[in-house]
Design a protein around this motif. Sequence first.
Motif, PDB file in Angstrom:
ATOM      1  N   GLN A   7       6.217 -10.155   0.856  1.00 34.54           N
ATOM      2  CA  GLN A   7       5.797  -9.112   1.806  1.00 34.54           C
ATOM      3  C   GLN A   7       6.984  -8.329   2.357  1.00 34.54           C
ATOM      4  O   GLN A   7       6.893  -7.134   2.602  1.00 34.54           O
ATOM      5  CB  GLN A   7       5.029  -9.742   2.982  1.00 34.54           C
ATOM      6  N   GLU A   8       8.090  -9.035   2.561  1.00 37.46           N
ATOM      7  CA  GLU A   8       9.265  -8.392   3.130  1.00 37.46           C
ATOM      8  C   GLU A   8       9.793  -7.315   2.180  1.00 37.46           C
ATOM      9  O   GLU A   8      10.094  -6.201   2.585  1.00 37.46           O
ATOM     10  CB  GLU A   8      10.330  -9.459   3.398  1.00 37.46           C
ATOM     11  N   LEU A   9       9.875  -7.696   0.899  1.00 36.87           N
ATOM     12  CA  LEU A   9      10.341  -6.760  -0.122  1.00 36.87           C
ATOM     13  C   LEU A   9       9.375  -5.580  -0.238  1.00 36.87           C
ATOM     14  O   LEU A   9       9.797  -4.426  -0.339  1.00 36.87           O
ATOM     15  CB  LEU A   9      10.462  -7.485  -1.465  1.00 36.87           C
ATOM     16  N   PHE A  10       8.080  -5.872  -0.195  1.00 34.84           N
ATOM     17  CA  PHE A  10       7.091  -4.811  -0.312  1.00 34.84           C
ATOM     18  C   PHE A  10       7.200  -3.846   0.878  1.00 34.84           C
ATOM     19  O   PHE A  10       7.088  -2.632   0.713  1.00 34.84           O
ATOM     20  CB  PHE A  10       5.687  -5.402  -0.427  1.00 34.84           C
ATOM     21  N   GLY A  11       7.458  -4.396   2.050  1.00 35.47           N
ATOM     22  CA  GLY A  11       7.665  -3.565   3.235  1.00 35.47           C
ATOM     23  C   GLY A  11       8.839  -2.620   3.058  1.00 35.47           C
ATOM     24  O   GLY A  11       8.778  -1.452   3.451  1.00 35.47           O
ATOM     25  N   LYS A  12       9.908  -3.130   2.430  1.00 33.86           N
ATOM     26  CA  LYS A  12      11.086  -2.290   2.178  1.00 33.86           C
ATOM     27  C   LYS A  12      10.761  -1.177   1.194  1.00 33.86           C
ATOM     28  O   LYS A  12      11.207  -0.037   1.353  1.00 33.86           O
ATOM     29  CB  LYS A  12      12.233  -3.139   1.608  1.00 33.86           C
ATOM     30  N   VAL A  13       9.984  -1.513   0.148  1.00 34.72           N
ATOM     31  CA  VAL A  13       9.593  -0.514  -0.853  1.00 34.72           C
ATOM     32  C   VAL A  13       8.787   0.608  -0.188  1.00 34.72           C
ATOM     33  O   VAL A  13       9.015   1.790  -0.447  1.00 34.72           O
ATOM     34  CB  VAL A  13       8.785  -1.182  -2.000  1.00 34.72           C
ATOM     35  N   ILE A  14       7.879   0.234   0.716  1.00 35.12           N
ATOM     36  CA  ILE A  14       7.063   1.237   1.429  1.00 35.12           C
ATOM     37  C   ILE A  14       7.959   2.112   2.312  1.00 35.12           C
ATOM     38  O   ILE A  14       7.854   3.339   2.297  1.00 35.12           O
ATOM     39  CB  ILE A  14       5.970   0.563   2.287  1.00 35.12           C
ATOM     40  N   ALA A  15       8.844   1.480   3.036  1.00 32.38           N
ATOM     41  CA  ALA A  15       9.747   2.225   3.923  1.00 32.38           C
ATOM     42  C   ALA A  15      10.612   3.196   3.119  1.00 32.38           C
ATOM     43  O   ALA A  15      10.801   4.353   3.514  1.00 32.38           O
ATOM     44  CB  ALA A  15      10.614   1.259   4.718  1.00 32.38           C
ATOM     45  N   ASP A  16      11.124   2.733   1.961  1.00 31.23           N
ATOM     46  CA  ASP A  16      11.930   3.595   1.089  1.00 31.23           C
ATOM     47  C   ASP A  16      11.123   4.792   0.601  1.00 31.23           C
ATOM     48  O   ASP A  16      11.625   5.909   0.563  1.00 31.23           O
ATOM     49  CB  ASP A  16      12.404   2.815  -0.151  1.00 31.23           C
ATOM     50  N   ALA A  17       9.877   4.515   0.196  1.00 29.89           N
ATOM     51  CA  ALA A  17       9.024   5.588  -0.330  1.00 29.89           C
ATOM     52  C   ALA A  17       8.785   6.642   0.744  1.00 29.89           C
ATOM     53  O   ALA A  17       8.855   7.843   0.471  1.00 29.89           O
ATOM     54  CB  ALA A  17       7.703   5.011  -0.827  1.00 29.89           C
ATOM     55  N   LEU A  18       8.516   6.200   1.972  1.00 31.96           N
ATOM     56  CA  LEU A  18       8.279   7.143   3.075  1.00 31.96           C
ATOM     57  C   LEU A  18       9.531   7.961   3.371  1.00 31.96           C
ATOM     58  O   LEU A  18       9.464   9.171   3.573  1.00 31.96           O
ATOM     59  CB  LEU A  18       7.824   6.395   4.328  1.00 31.96           C
ATOM     60  N   THR A  19      10.678   7.294   3.350  1.00 32.34           N
ATOM     61  CA  THR A  19      11.942   7.990   3.594  1.00 32.34           C
ATOM     62  C   THR A  19      12.192   9.046   2.523  1.00 32.34           C
ATOM     63  O   THR A  19      12.614  10.161   2.818  1.00 32.34           O
ATOM     64  CB  THR A  19      13.116   6.983   3.604  1.00 32.34           C
ATOM     65  N   ARG A  20      11.911   8.650   1.274  1.00 31.98           N
ATOM     66  CA  ARG A  20      12.155   9.577   0.168  1.00 31.98           C
ATOM     67  C   ARG A  20      11.295  10.842   0.305  1.00 31.98           C
ATOM     68  O   ARG A  20      11.778  11.943   0.086  1.00 31.98           O
ATOM     69  CB  ARG A  20      11.862   8.869  -1.160  1.00 31.98           C
ATOM     70  N   THR A  30       2.355  19.291   1.915  1.00 31.31           N
ATOM     71  CA  THR A  30       2.530  18.330   0.829  1.00 31.31           C
ATOM     72  C   THR A  30       3.140  17.038   1.376  1.00 31.31           C
ATOM     73  O   THR A  30       2.730  15.935   1.021  1.00 31.31           O
ATOM     74  CB  THR A  30       3.464  18.915  -0.263  1.00 31.31           C
ATOM     75  N   LYS A  31       4.100  17.208   2.263  1.00 32.09           N
ATOM     76  CA  LYS A  31       4.760  16.042   2.847  1.00 32.09           C
ATOM     77  C   LYS A  31       3.755  15.163   3.597  1.00 32.09           C
ATOM     78  O   LYS A  31       3.694  13.953   3.378  1.00 32.09           O
ATOM     79  CB  LYS A  31       5.863  16.503   3.814  1.00 32.09           C
ATOM     80  N   SER A  32       2.927  15.781   4.445  1.00 31.44           N
ATOM     81  CA  SER A  32       2.010  14.956   5.228  1.00 31.44           C
ATOM     82  C   SER A  32       0.943  14.333   4.322  1.00 31.44           C
ATOM     83  O   SER A  32       0.498  13.210   4.564  1.00 31.44           O
ATOM     84  CB  SER A  32       1.399  15.745   6.385  1.00 31.44           C
ATOM     85  N   ARG A  33       0.553  15.033   3.243  1.00 35.63           N
ATOM     86  CA  ARG A  33      -0.404  14.429   2.312  1.00 35.63           C
ATOM     87  C   ARG A  33       0.153  13.189   1.634  1.00 35.63           C
ATOM     88  O   ARG A  33      -0.524  12.191   1.481  1.00 35.63           O
ATOM     89  CB  ARG A  33      -0.812  15.452   1.249  1.00 35.63           C
ATOM     90  N   TRP A  34       1.418  13.277   1.213  1.00 36.03           N
ATOM     91  CA  TRP A  34       2.010  12.122   0.538  1.00 36.03           C
ATOM     92  C   TRP A  34       2.270  10.978   1.514  1.00 36.03           C
ATOM     93  O   TRP A  34       2.104   9.807   1.166  1.00 36.03           O
ATOM     94  CB  TRP A  34       3.286  12.501  -0.221  1.00 36.03           C
ATOM     95  N   ILE A  35       2.635  11.326   2.725  1.00 34.81           N
ATOM     96  CA  ILE A  35       2.844  10.262   3.714  1.00 34.81           C
ATOM     97  C   ILE A  35       1.515   9.547   3.991  1.00 34.81           C
ATOM     98  O   ILE A  35       1.456   8.316   4.039  1.00 34.81           O
ATOM     99  CB  ILE A  35       3.509  10.832   5.000  1.00 34.81           C
ATOM    100  N   ASN A  36       0.430  10.324   4.097  1.00 35.13           N
ATOM    101  CA  ASN A  36      -0.892   9.713   4.261  1.00 35.13           C
ATOM    102  C   ASN A  36      -1.279   8.876   3.048  1.00 35.13           C
ATOM    103  O   ASN A  36      -1.837   7.782   3.197  1.00 35.13           O
ATOM    104  CB  ASN A  36      -1.963  10.795   4.479  1.00 35.13           C
ATOM    105  N   ALA A  37      -0.987   9.409   1.843  1.00 37.00           N
ATOM    106  CA  ALA A  37      -1.337   8.690   0.617  1.00 37.00           C
ATOM    107  C   ALA A  37      -0.591   7.358   0.540  1.00 37.00           C
ATOM    108  O   ALA A  37      -1.168   6.321   0.178  1.00 37.00           O
ATOM    109  CB  ALA A  37      -1.024   9.552  -0.605  1.00 37.00           C
ATOM    110  N   ILE A  38       0.684   7.363   0.899  1.00 35.71           N
ATOM    111  CA  ILE A  38       1.486   6.135   0.860  1.00 35.71           C
ATOM    112  C   ILE A  38       0.975   5.131   1.899  1.00 35.71           C
ATOM    113  O   ILE A  38       0.813   3.944   1.611  1.00 35.71           O
ATOM    114  CB  ILE A  38       2.990   6.444   1.083  1.00 35.71           C
ATOM    115  N   SER A  39       0.661   5.638   3.107  1.00 35.46           N
ATOM    116  CA  SER A  39       0.149   4.738   4.154  1.00 35.46           C
ATOM    117  C   SER A  39      -1.177   4.118   3.729  1.00 35.46           C
ATOM    118  O   SER A  39      -1.399   2.920   3.898  1.00 35.46           O
ATOM    119  CB  SER A  39      -0.067   5.502   5.461  1.00 35.46           C
TER     120      SER A  39
END
Length: 135
Positions: A7-20, A30-39
């Motif tokens: 879970q810890e690693l997965f949390g990091k992957v999510i955080a990285d994706a949001l940062t990217r 587009t940014k808010s759509r992708w942030i919603n999609a990732i969440s």
Amino acid sequence: MLEITNQELFGKVIADALTRVELSVTDARTKSRWINAISKAAVEIEENGVFMTWQEDDQSLLIWSQKTNNIYTANGVCQCRAFEQGSACFHRAAARLVRLYMETAQASSVQTEEIPYLKPTVDRPVERVGGIRIN
Ligand SMILES: [Zn+2]
């Protein structure tokens, strides 16, 4: 069935994706759509991972949608309506998160095998030295 064991690693992957997305997407919509999609992807993987399967051979994520009763296979493309309309969808976000997670998990397991002092010490009892937990 998709199981996220680290879970810890997965949390990091999510955080990285949001940062990217935050750093690389300039268009605000587009940014808010992708942030919603990732969440949404993060929540769906957590709650409905049982309806997903990661396919190693073609690096895609099979997602059974209970809402539409369709099965989507997502990697860079998807079969859902959002994708047809050129929008961000959580299927593709989920596929990307899972791919990055799998790659990172594999890379870190190789590293652990090669470097003995990085091996997990789960079989050792917890020790405390001066109030600091070691191992
Ligand atoms: Zn989709």
